[in-house]
Structures are given as C-alpha cells and as structure tokens.
Scaffold this motif. Structure first.
Motif, mmCIF file in Angstrom:
data_model
loop_
_atom_site.group_PDB
_atom_site.id
_atom_site.type_symbol
_atom_site.label_atom_id
_atom_site.label_comp_id
_atom_site.label_asym_id
_atom_site.label_seq_id
_atom_site.Cartn_x
_atom_site.Cartn_y
_atom_site.Cartn_z
ATOM 1 N N PHE A 58 14.883 9.913 6.662
ATOM 2 C CA PHE A 58 14.736 11.194 5.980
ATOM 3 C C PHE A 58 13.271 11.526 5.727
ATOM 4 C CE2 PHE A 58 14.682 13.948 2.217
ATOM 5 C CZ PHE A 58 15.559 14.955 2.605
ATOM 6 N N ALA A 59 12.491 10.517 5.305
ATOM 7 C CA ALA A 59 11.067 10.748 5.046
ATOM 8 C C ALA A 59 10.349 11.178 6.326
ATOM 9 C CB ALA A 59 10.425 9.485 4.470
ATOM 10 N N GLU A 60 10.728 10.588 7.446
ATOM 11 C CA GLU A 60 10.137 10.967 8.734
ATOM 12 C C GLU A 60 10.504 12.410 9.075
ATOM 13 O OE1 GLU A 60 7.959 10.751 12.109
ATOM 14 O OE2 GLU A 60 8.159 9.062 10.712
ATOM 15 N N ALA A 61 11.746 12.778 8.823
ATOM 16 C CA ALA A 61 12.224 14.118 9.167
ATOM 17 C C ALA A 61 11.482 15.214 8.408
ATOM 18 C CB ALA A 61 13.723 14.215 8.905
ATOM 19 N N HIS A 120 8.511 14.237 -14.528
ATOM 20 C CA HIS A 120 7.444 13.825 -13.620
ATOM 21 C C HIS A 120 7.940 12.708 -12.703
ATOM 22 C CE1 HIS A 120 4.451 16.120 -15.922
ATOM 23 N NE2 HIS A 120 5.101 15.693 -16.994
ATOM 24 N N VAL A 121 7.427 12.688 -11.472
ATOM 25 C CA VAL A 121 7.847 11.685 -10.512
ATOM 26 C C VAL A 121 6.668 11.287 -9.640
ATOM 27 C CG1 VAL A 121 8.620 13.422 -8.838
ATOM 28 C CG2 VAL A 121 9.573 11.110 -8.737
ATOM 29 N N ALA A 122 6.586 9.997 -9.324
ATOM 30 C CA ALA A 122 5.565 9.488 -8.411
ATOM 31 C C ALA A 122 6.241 9.214 -7.073
ATOM 32 C CB ALA A 122 4.923 8.218 -8.968
ATOM 33 N N CYS A 123 6.361 10.240 -6.261
ATOM 34 C CA CYS A 123 7.037 10.147 -4.964
ATOM 35 C C CYS A 123 6.540 11.285 -4.087
ATOM 36 C CB CYS A 123 8.549 10.233 -5.148
ATOM 37 S SG CYS A 123 9.502 10.178 -3.608
ATOM 38 N N HIS A 124 6.341 11.014 -2.804
ATOM 39 C CA HIS A 124 5.872 12.055 -1.884
ATOM 40 C C HIS A 124 6.975 13.048 -1.516
ATOM 41 C CE1 HIS A 124 1.977 10.206 -1.353
ATOM 42 N NE2 HIS A 124 2.539 9.050 -1.019
ATOM 43 N N LEU A 125 8.232 12.632 -1.568
ATOM 44 C CA LEU A 125 9.330 13.486 -1.122
ATOM 45 C C LEU A 125 9.490 14.788 -1.908
ATOM 46 C CD1 LEU A 125 12.103 10.852 -0.316
ATOM 47 C CD2 LEU A 125 11.115 12.472 1.297
ATOM 48 N N PRO A 126 9.459 14.762 -3.258
ATOM 49 C CA PRO A 126 9.683 16.006 -3.995
ATOM 50 C C PRO A 126 8.651 17.098 -3.701
ATOM 51 C CG PRO A 126 9.970 14.127 -5.436
ATOM 52 C CD PRO A 126 9.362 13.613 -4.170
ATOM 53 N N GLY A 152 0.826 -1.198 0.000
ATOM 54 C CA GLY A 152 0.000 0.000 0.000
ATOM 55 C C GLY A 152 0.861 1.248 0.000
ATOM 56 N N GLY A 153 0.244 2.389 -0.226
ATOM 57 C CA GLY A 153 0.990 3.634 -0.306
ATOM 58 C C GLY A 153 1.912 3.632 -1.507
ATOM 59 N N CYS A 154 3.104 4.197 -1.350
ATOM 60 C CA CYS A 154 4.112 4.114 -2.406
ATOM 61 C C CYS A 154 4.618 2.681 -2.467
ATOM 62 C CB CYS A 154 5.265 5.072 -2.106
ATOM 63 S SG CYS A 154 6.688 4.844 -3.203
ATOM 64 N N MET A 209 2.580 9.161 4.833
ATOM 65 C CA MET A 209 2.063 9.192 3.466
ATOM 66 C C MET A 209 2.730 8.115 2.616
ATOM 67 S SD MET A 209 1.972 13.314 2.781
ATOM 68 C CE MET A 209 1.359 13.119 1.107
ATOM 69 N N CYS A 210 4.038 7.905 2.818
ATOM 70 C CA CYS A 210 4.767 6.916 2.018
ATOM 71 C C CYS A 210 4.166 5.517 2.173
ATOM 72 C CB CYS A 210 6.236 6.889 2.422
ATOM 73 S SG CYS A 210 7.178 8.364 1.959
ATOM 74 N N THR A 211 3.687 5.209 3.364
ATOM 75 C CA THR A 211 3.196 3.855 3.630
ATOM 76 C C THR A 211 1.691 3.708 3.460
ATOM 77 O OG1 THR A 211 3.036 4.370 5.990
ATOM 78 C CG2 THR A 211 5.093 3.390 5.216
#
Length: 346
Positions: A303-306, A329-335, A288-290, A312-314
């Motif tokens: 890093f994602a937690e910080a 284009h990117v499918a990622c929550h970080l950017p 699920g999630g990413c 959201m990632c999970t």
C-alpha cells in the motif's frame, strides 16, 4: 479590573524531548526513549499504550525522577525537575506512583495501617497534617477514599488476608494518603481478575472527578485506555507515534501500529485482526526512516508503494509529536497522502 493570569503549567507534569539511554553488557547504547514530548494535567487521564518494550514504563519512571534523562527534561509546574534529594522528595509528595503488582509491592510483614502510613511518616506528614488530623485519621481517610470501608476494620490486617482487589486499593490508599495532585499508575489492573478490573478503573475515574487528580496510566490494553482515558499517547520503540483525544484516536486511528493494536481488542468486532510480524527491534539498532517500517502492514502489503511513500518510510525520519492537549497527531508518512477513512482499510 483584569482577571488574574492562569499558569498553563500549574500542576502539569511534562516530558520535553526526553532521551534515556542505557549501556548494555556488550557496551552498546540502547535508546529506551528517543525524544518524547507528553504532558499530563490535573483533572485528566492520559493513557500511554504500546507493546512491551515500547518505552512506556521507562517514560513513567523518568517523569517521576526514578530515571535521569540523557537529554531533554522533566518539568512540574513549568519548573525543571530538581534531582537533589529534597527536590525529588518535593515531587513525590505531589506525584505518586501506583505499581501493578500489589502482591509484591506490599510488605507481607506490614499491616494495612503501616503500609498506608509509610508515606506519611517518610514525608513527615504524620505529625504535620495541614488539616490537623492525627495519623490514624489520615490513614482512615485514605482507605475510605480508595473504597475500603469501614477503614478501621482493615488497620490490623495483613496483605495475605486481603483479596487482590483489596490489595490494589491499599496501594492506591498509600498514594492518596499524601494528597497528591497526580497519580502514575503502571498497569494498575493487569494482575486482577476481570470482575475486579472495572471496579479499580471506576475508582480512578472517581478520584479524577471528585479530587481533581491527574492520572497517567501505563497500559498495553487499548480497551482499558478507551474506557478510562481522556487522551492517549501510543508509543513504539521509544517514541510517541500517535496522540490525541481518546475517542478521536481510537475511532479514527491514522498510524498502522495503532490500527494493529486496536484490531485485537476483544470488544471491537468490526476490525479484522492484524498480526504484526516480528517483534519490536533492538533499541541499540533503531531502524532508519520510520522506526515501525520493518513491521508495517502498509509497507509489507504494497500500500505504501502504491501511494508513493515506500522510499520515505524506509529513509526519512519523522518529526516528534508535540505535547499539546488538543488535536490528533501522528508520526507516519501515509496520512500526508491518504485520507484517514482510507487508512482504516490498509
């Protein structure tokens, strides 16, 4: 006087929301493609990259009509693919596939001439060439276009008498004999020595430039993609997770998966190698999630937690990447939270 309208889909091969599912022996449903949008046009090279099991070859086979999608559609010239025998013959007259292993793809009992002429005979072009050429003239022209000269000297030779590079060129010549508009090349140089790889890649670029061919290259090698592709689509577990112009994507990768793949390219010394833990998950149990989160260095390293996206990632799925030919284009929550230059340090 108004200029004639240009069809933006002319000669384009498109995947629109492709889903491909297979039933395993245990009865589970494996989703090999999970909503893929890509487009390849004449005169450009699009590279599909990713690890084994990411869905690259399934996507290529589906776009050629060798697999039928569970959902979504393949379009050529803006028209949905017709899966009748005549419809598929018409597609394969204009879109040809070049396989990776010439040794197993060429019939050892067929001469070079017969191997190249086979497609012409299947499509009835051996007797109805628009330019009025004989079958032998068409075969010779195809071999010459693939860099095998003088072509007549190879007519009666068998695959075992050729080098690996020559056999790969014969495969390419067999595709070129039909004068297609697009080539789909599945790992076209993976079985070749390093000294020959550059020659085959240069040939594909020459065909693009001189004949206006579009080329869809399937590869696990980002170094190869960097050298040959105009655009790149990075695939992971059945989806495109990053796409855009090759120089933009590979010089400024935004997805941790792309960064990890790029870090082990031998030609790139400035990046520390990123070793991904585990393997691509079972496609019958997509996370699920990413879908990359179980292996993501940004999540595992904190890093994602910080930056506040770990949850959201999970839990939050990401939208499909559009199939346009411009933009990165990117499918990622970080950017959404972090600048691209900071992502390079993840």
């Amino acid at each position: 006087m108004n200029a004639p309208e240009v069809n933006p889909h002319s000669g384009a091969l498109e995947a629109d929301g492709l889903v491909v599912e297979f039933t395993t022996r245990s009865g589970d449903i494996a989703r090999a493609l999970d909503g893929v949008d890509v487009i390849v046009r004449p005169g450009e090279v699009l590279a599909l990259v990713g690890e084994s099991g990411s869905g690259k070859t399934t996507l290529a086979r589906t776009m050629l009509g060798l697999e039928r999608p569970t959902a979504g559609e393949v379009r050529f010239d803006g028209t949905p693919l017709n899966y009748s025998i005549s419809g598929l013959r018409a597609l394969r007259r204009r879109v040809q596939m070049v396989l990776q292993d010439a040794s197993s793809s060429l019939n050892p009992r067929h001469t070079v001439y017969d191997s190249v002429a086979e497609g012409l005979r299947l499509h009835g072009l051996d007797t109805s060439d628009p330019q009025g050429r004989t079958e032998a003239e068409q075969v010779a022209a195809a071999l010459a276009s693939a860099g095998l000269r003088p072509p007549e000297s190879l007519f009666l030779r068998y695959p075992y008498e050729l080098s690996g590079g020559q056999r790969q060129r014969v495969l390419i010549a067999g595709a070129l004999a039909l004068q297609p508009e697009l080539l789909i090349a599945d790992e076209p140089v993976s079985s070749l020595d390093a000294s020959i790889r550059g020659e085959i890649l240069a040939l594909l670029l020459k065909l693009r430039d001189q004949m206006g061919l579009g080329v869809l290259v399937v590869t696990h090698d980002l170094g190869l993609a960097w050298n040959i592709a105009d655009r790149i689509a990075v695939m992971y577990l059945g989806r495109v997770v990053e796409s855009g112009p090759t120089e933009e994507v590979l010089a400024r990768p935004k997805h941790p998966y792309t960064q990890a793949l790029l870090s082990v390219v031998p030609e790139i010394d400035e990046l520390a190698p990123v070793v991904l833990t585990g393997e691509i998950p079972d496609p019958t149990r997509i996370p699920g999630g990413c879908r990359f989160h179980p292996r993501c260095p940004a999540l595992q390293g904190g890093f994602a937690e910080a930056v506040g996206v770990a949850t959201m990632c999970t839990t939050v799925d990401l939208p499909l990447i559009p199939p346009d030919v411009d933009g990165h284009h990117v499918a990622c929550h970080l950017p959404q939270r972090v600048a691209t230059e900071d992502l390079a340090d993840v």
